[in-house]
Design an enzyme around this catalytic site. Structure first.
Site, short mmCIF file in Angstrom:
data_model
loop_
_atom_site.label_atom_id
_atom_site.label_comp_id
_atom_site.label_asym_id
_atom_site.label_seq_id
_atom_site.Cartn_x
_atom_site.Cartn_y
_atom_site.Cartn_z
N SER A 149 36.59 21.95 45.79
CA SER A 149 37.03 22.78 44.59
C SER A 149 37.41 22.12 43.42
O SER A 149 36.57 21.58 42.90
CB SER A 149 38.49 23.21 45.31
OG SER A 149 38.90 24.60 44.43
N ASP A 301 35.87 27.29 38.51
CA ASP A 301 36.01 25.98 39.02
C ASP A 301 34.48 25.34 39.78
O ASP A 301 33.63 26.22 39.75
CB ASP A 301 37.06 25.63 39.75
CG ASP A 301 37.09 26.51 41.29
OD1 ASP A 301 36.31 27.38 41.22
OD2 ASP A 301 37.71 26.20 42.16
N ASP A 303 33.21 25.05 42.66
CA ASP A 303 32.68 25.97 43.65
C ASP A 303 32.73 27.26 43.43
O ASP A 303 32.43 28.39 44.43
CB ASP A 303 33.42 25.48 45.14
CG ASP A 303 34.81 26.04 45.39
OD1 ASP A 303 35.61 25.75 44.15
OD2 ASP A 303 35.19 26.30 46.22
N ASP A 305 35.29 29.64 42.99
CA ASP A 305 36.07 30.62 43.97
C ASP A 305 37.33 30.87 42.73
O ASP A 305 38.19 32.02 43.16
CB ASP A 305 36.65 30.30 45.16
CG ASP A 305 37.29 28.88 45.30
OD1 ASP A 305 37.59 28.12 44.15
OD2 ASP A 305 37.62 28.48 46.44
#
Length: 575
Positions: A149, A301, A303, A305
């Site tokens: 993340s 961010d 990734d 999400d």
């Protein structure tokens, strides 16, 4: 520094032929010259937290490497064969921009295939929400995404998804962890069956984009879309692969991309932290917004999400929204759109978490929609969809900058959420308003709720002990007064008890156990203490509120609530 025997025993366990020569050499070097690093690498096993398994890359059982991920994948494979006997089991795998994510993803694919599981591996980096979508789209039994993340560059991670596209929750999580913990490293099957590994990309991309556009578009006129000036940054992450195309296909053509941050890079060279929760992360995007006179800034961010949002305030200056404000704006917009479409009949719900703003409950009640509250982490919001199949899920969010639109993706999804906030902004601008003005009006209509997060980092073994002690102190010596207000209720999610501190009465809470404490004061303030499940941090979530009778009174009310937050932080003895 003397090396404890248990650390040496754990390290020596890796100095066997089960582990490759390079791994053994690194461990020997740590024993000889880096005892502290050796201790940090071996003092415990990596654990599954709110967002899966996340840690620093390196050798050892407390690090992300081919062996710790291989062991987890072997355990998961064994579990899959147990619960789906005599079936062709399928797994989808995606990965982000981080160092080693591609090779670690291939390792995971190898182990799955060596266990006779059919694998659908993305050929290149992709957003986490697309993995959630792909699990259901390809009718897979599970999914894995390799990501840490928004953690620093030295981290990576491993998130497990189930058939419904949501992250694993009870009882699957405990059963899988139990199998993993009882495995030895020499039981991992690393020899891939390449015939079972299939590479996926553009077909899934187009299906995902189509789904995102359908779920997050709400009759915004083309002219309104074209008039909205957007600045977007991927912060060197995966969103660059899909968000620009999604916005384009939805009709948003006036989009300026921060080119310096558009190339995926696990070092995240232009930011201190690739976390849209941190104001500094959007510095370059805000500068481009001023240069282009943009209406809205959106950053995701690594990734993809979570999303950070900035909009122009009433003075025309760019202002960062926090996760609670973003959630309120998007939830209110969805509820209003569903109401206009005549789709609300009492059989719908929105989802949130125990550490997020209580204002979402006020919104839901106003629209005749149920608001379900779960533990921190989107896996619990996804679980609500599974647990209440007779109810329609409208959307859900949490304070940590995540939002989910509908149920096509069963995790926080910055692709659809980026499009949704553009819909909010475009429609507001078209009627002579703005996102900021819409937010202030929501405060007038539903109460002015203001939240603040204090996040304290405590790294390593000593840090973990400090965090544990802080929680013990808060439990054993509960605060009786905060900011001059009596504490009237304390909820302890570890013991599943809610205690009225005035009457002494206790109730049992029907919610899974978690290491969380929440205090409620007589003036409606809410203070939550919670160790992070994915980072070496303890977090304090503060929520205060006041009536706001007119938008013109906002600055005064905001100042009063800021002072209240300042006093609460002082009383808690945190910074």
């Amino acid at each position: 520094m003397n090396i404890a025997q248990n650390i040496l025993d754990a390290a020596n366990g890796w100095l066997t032929p089960t582990f490759d020569t390079k791994t053994q050499e690194e461990i020997k070097a740590m024993i000889a010259s880096s005892p502290k690093e050796l201790e940090e690498s071996f003092y415990k096993n990596l654990e599954f937290g709110t967002g899966g398994m996340r840690g620093i890359m390196g050798v050892g059982n407390n690090r992300i490497n081919k062996y710790t991920l291989g062991k987890s994948t072997q355990g998961l494979s064994d579990y899959l064969h147990t619960v789906f006997p005599n079936q062709t089991i399928k797994a989808a795998i995606a990965y982000d921009c981080r160092h080693n994510s591609d090779t670690l993803a291939k390792t995971v694919a190898d182990v799955f295939s060596a266990n006779g599981i059919e694998v659908y591996l993305f050929s290149e980096l992709r957003p986490t929400p697309e993995l959630s979508f792909a699990v259901r789209y390809l009718d897979c039994h599970c999914g894995i995404v390799l990501t840490a993340s928004h953690n620093p560059p030295e981290y990576n991670g491993y998130k497990v998804y189930w058939q419904d596209g949501g992250q694993i929750v009870p009882p699957e999580d405990a059963a899988i962890i139990d199998i993993i913990e009882n495995l030895s490293y020499d039981q991992i099957k690393f020899d891939a069956n390449e015939n079972l590994i299939h590479y996926i990309d553009k077909d899934i991309d187009q299906a995902f984009i189509k789904s995102s556009v359908e779920n997050a578009s709400f009759n915004t006129p083309i002219e309104a879309k074209e008039n909205l000036k957007v600045v977007f940054t991927s912060l060197h992450g995966t969103s660059i692969t899909l968000v620009p195309d999604t916005l384009s296909q939805a009709g948003y053509t006036n989009v300026h991309i921060v080119e310096e941050q558009a190339v995926p890079n696990g070092d995240f060279p232009t930011v201190k932290s690739p976390n849209p929760e941190e104001p500094e992360a959007l510095t370059m995007a805000l500068a481009l917004a001023d240069k282009t006179n943009a209406d809205i800034v959106i950053g995701t961010d690594p990734d993809c999400d979570r999303l950070g949002i900035a909009v122009r305030n009433n003075e025309g200056k760019m202002t960062l929204l926090n996760g609670n404000q973003s959630m309120i704006l998007m939830t209110a917009f969805l509820l209003e759109q569903w109401k206009k479409a005549g789709k609300i009949n009492g059989k719908q719900f929105v989802g949130s978490t125990i550490v997020s703003t209580p204002m979402v409950m006020e919104l839901a009640t106003n629209y005749g929609v149920e608001c379900k509250i779960g533990l921190t982490g989107f896996k619990w919001i996804a679980k609500m969809i599974k647990d209440f199949p007779k109810l329609e899920f409208i959307g859900g969010g949490e304070e940590s900058f995540g939002f989910m639109v509908g149920d096509a993706v069963r995790d926080k999804d910055a692709v659809a959420a980026t499009l949704l906030i553009c819909e909010v902004a475009a429609q507001a601008k078209a009627k002579g308003s703005s996102v900021y003005k819409e937010l202030l009006q929501l405060y007038v209509d539903h109460g002015f709720y203001k939240e603040h997060l204090v996040s304290i980092t405590k790294k390593g073994m000593e840090g973990l002990q400090e965090i544990n002690q802080m929680m013990i102190d808060l439990r054993e010596n509960p605060l009786k007064e905060i900011n001059g207000q009596r504490v009237i209720m304390m909820e302890d999610y570890q013991s599943s008890t809610a205690k009225n501190l005035l009457s002494g009465e206790e109730e049992t809470m029907a919610i899974p156990k978690s290491n969380v404490l929440i205090y409620y004061t007589e003036d409606g303030s809410k203070i939550c203490a919670r160790p992070s499940g994915t980072e070496p941090k303890i977090k304090f979530y503060i929520s205060v509120n006041a009536e706001l009778y007119d938008v013109a009174d906002f600055e005064e009310a905001d100042s009063i609530l800021n002072e209240k937050i300042k006093n609460i932080i002082s009383d808690l003895g945190i910074k």
